[in-house]
Design a protein around this motif. Structure first.
Motif, mmCIF file in Angstrom:
data_model
loop_
_atom_site.group_PDB
_atom_site.id
_atom_site.type_symbol
_atom_site.label_atom_id
_atom_site.label_comp_id
_atom_site.label_asym_id
_atom_site.label_seq_id
_atom_site.Cartn_x
_atom_site.Cartn_y
_atom_site.Cartn_z
ATOM 1 N N GLU A 42 -54.556 27.193 69.255
ATOM 2 C CA GLU A 42 -53.870 27.601 70.476
ATOM 3 C C GLU A 42 -54.618 28.685 71.237
ATOM 4 N N ASP A 43 -55.613 29.297 70.614
ATOM 5 C CA ASP A 43 -56.435 30.305 71.294
ATOM 6 C C ASP A 43 -57.514 29.682 72.175
ATOM 7 N N PHE A 44 -57.683 28.372 72.075
ATOM 8 C CA PHE A 44 -58.757 27.690 72.803
ATOM 9 C C PHE A 44 -58.167 26.950 73.993
ATOM 10 N N VAL A 45 -58.751 27.170 75.152
ATOM 11 C CA VAL A 45 -58.105 26.748 76.389
ATOM 12 C C VAL A 45 -58.868 25.697 77.171
ATOM 13 N N SER A 46 -60.108 25.420 76.780
ATOM 14 C CA SER A 46 -60.900 24.432 77.498
ATOM 15 C C SER A 46 -61.685 23.628 76.472
ATOM 16 N N TRP A 47 -61.679 22.295 76.651
ATOM 17 C CA TRP A 47 -62.222 21.400 75.632
ATOM 18 C C TRP A 47 -63.196 20.399 76.237
ATOM 19 N N GLY A 48 -64.189 20.011 75.421
ATOM 20 C CA GLY A 48 -65.051 18.905 75.787
ATOM 21 C C GLY A 48 -64.433 17.588 75.376
ATOM 22 N N GLN A 49 -65.155 16.503 75.631
ATOM 23 C CA GLN A 49 -64.654 15.169 75.331
ATOM 24 C C GLN A 49 -64.939 14.747 73.902
ATOM 25 N N GLY A 50 -65.841 15.432 73.239
ATOM 26 C CA GLY A 50 -66.127 15.140 71.841
ATOM 27 C C GLY A 50 -67.355 14.266 71.640
ATOM 28 N N THR A 51 -67.921 14.370 70.457
ATOM 29 C CA THR A 51 -69.056 13.537 70.063
ATOM 30 C C THR A 51 -68.829 13.074 68.629
ATOM 31 N N GLN A 52 -69.098 11.800 68.371
ATOM 32 C CA GLN A 52 -68.783 11.195 67.069
ATOM 33 C C GLN A 52 -69.882 11.494 66.056
ATOM 34 N N VAL A 53 -69.456 11.972 64.908
ATOM 35 C CA VAL A 53 -70.352 12.163 63.769
ATOM 36 C C VAL A 53 -69.841 11.287 62.635
ATOM 37 N N THR A 54 -70.697 10.453 62.101
ATOM 38 C CA THR A 54 -70.319 9.590 60.990
ATOM 39 C C THR A 54 -71.301 9.815 59.855
ATOM 40 N N VAL A 55 -70.763 10.150 58.688
ATOM 41 C CA VAL A 55 -71.598 10.412 57.519
ATOM 42 C C VAL A 55 -71.323 9.320 56.496
ATOM 43 N N SER A 56 -72.331 8.543 56.193
ATOM 44 C CA SER A 56 -72.172 7.472 55.210
ATOM 45 C C SER A 56 -72.540 7.977 53.815
ATOM 46 N N SER A 57 -71.907 7.399 52.824
ATOM 47 C CA SER A 57 -72.151 7.841 51.437
ATOM 48 C C SER A 57 -73.302 7.087 50.818
ATOM 49 N N GLN A 83 -65.824 20.437 81.898
ATOM 50 C CA GLN A 83 -66.802 21.493 82.091
ATOM 51 C C GLN A 83 -67.616 21.729 80.825
ATOM 52 N N LEU A 84 -67.162 21.214 79.700
ATOM 53 C CA LEU A 84 -67.904 21.302 78.452
ATOM 54 C C LEU A 84 -68.295 19.895 78.022
ATOM 55 N N GLU A 85 -69.514 19.744 77.554
ATOM 56 C CA GLU A 85 -69.982 18.430 77.152
ATOM 57 C C GLU A 85 -70.750 18.530 75.854
ATOM 58 N N GLU A 86 -70.308 17.766 74.853
ATOM 59 C CA GLU A 86 -70.958 17.752 73.555
ATOM 60 C C GLU A 86 -71.963 16.608 73.485
ATOM 61 N N SER A 87 -72.967 16.785 72.653
ATOM 62 C CA SER A 87 -73.937 15.729 72.393
ATOM 63 C C SER A 87 -74.533 15.940 71.011
ATOM 64 N N GLY A 88 -75.221 14.917 70.529
ATOM 65 C CA GLY A 88 -75.920 15.025 69.257
ATOM 66 C C GLY A 88 -75.290 14.279 68.105
ATOM 67 N N GLY A 89 -74.069 13.806 68.288
ATOM 68 C CA GLY A 89 -73.430 13.089 67.204
ATOM 69 C C GLY A 89 -74.052 11.711 66.980
ATOM 70 N N ARG A 90 -74.095 11.310 65.727
ATOM 71 C CA ARG A 90 -74.638 9.995 65.380
ATOM 72 C C ARG A 90 -74.312 9.670 63.934
ATOM 73 N N LEU A 91 -74.763 8.525 63.485
ATOM 74 C CA LEU A 91 -74.583 8.100 62.101
ATOM 75 C C LEU A 91 -75.699 8.698 61.246
ATOM 76 N N VAL A 92 -75.313 9.370 60.169
ATOM 77 C CA VAL A 92 -76.276 9.952 59.237
ATOM 78 C C VAL A 92 -75.823 9.646 57.811
ATOM 79 N N GLN A 93 -76.706 9.941 56.862
ATOM 80 C CA GLN A 93 -76.356 9.742 55.463
ATOM 81 C C GLN A 93 -75.936 11.066 54.824
ATOM 82 N N ALA A 94 -75.187 10.960 53.755
ATOM 83 C CA ALA A 94 -74.783 12.154 53.023
ATOM 84 C C ALA A 94 -76.007 12.955 52.613
#
Length: 122
Positions: A107-122, A1-12
């Motif tokens: 433990e207070d959070f009861v419903s979760w999305g699937q997640g979105t990957q964030v990668t920060v390169s140095s 019921q929750l869906e994340e978006s926006g994650g991607r590879l970025v630079q520091a």
């Protein structure tokens, strides 16, 4: 019921905004939060915002760099991330709290999305 978006590879030093959408039922009169999980590590709290957006909690590692906001009319939660660091790399999850107030315990959070990957390169 929750869906994340926006994650991607970025630079520091870059900025990135994550979005979490859901149904009215998914958001409801509840606080909403963000968590993240780095490779090989446990999932950790990032921040939480109360149902009306009046109060918030952030982990020390992101305080001053990350900001959570929400648009209840659109059932949308945002995570604005500025000055990203390589240690911010991970899968980011949005989650619904069991109550209306901002808390920090997973433990207070009861419903979760699937997640979105964030990668920060140095």
């Amino acid at each position: 019921q929750l869906e994340e978006s926006g994650g991607r590879l970025v630079q520091a030093g870059d900025s990135l905004r994550l979005i979490c959408t859901g149904s009215r039922r998914a958001f409801g009169p509840y606080a909403m939060g963000w968590f993240r999980q780095a490779p090989g590590k446990k999932r950790e709290f990032v921040g939480c915002l109360s149902v009306v957006g009046g109060t918030s909690e952030y982990s020390d590692s992101v305080k001053g760099r990350f900001t959570i906001s929400r648009d209840n009319a659109k059932n949308t939660l945002y995570l604005q991330m500025n000055n990203l660091k390589p240690e911010d790399t991970g899968v980011y999850y949005c989650a619904r709290n069991r109550g209306p107030l901002a808390t920090v315990s997973e433990e207070d959070f009861v419903s979760w999305g699937q997640g979105t990957q964030v990668t920060v390169s140095s």
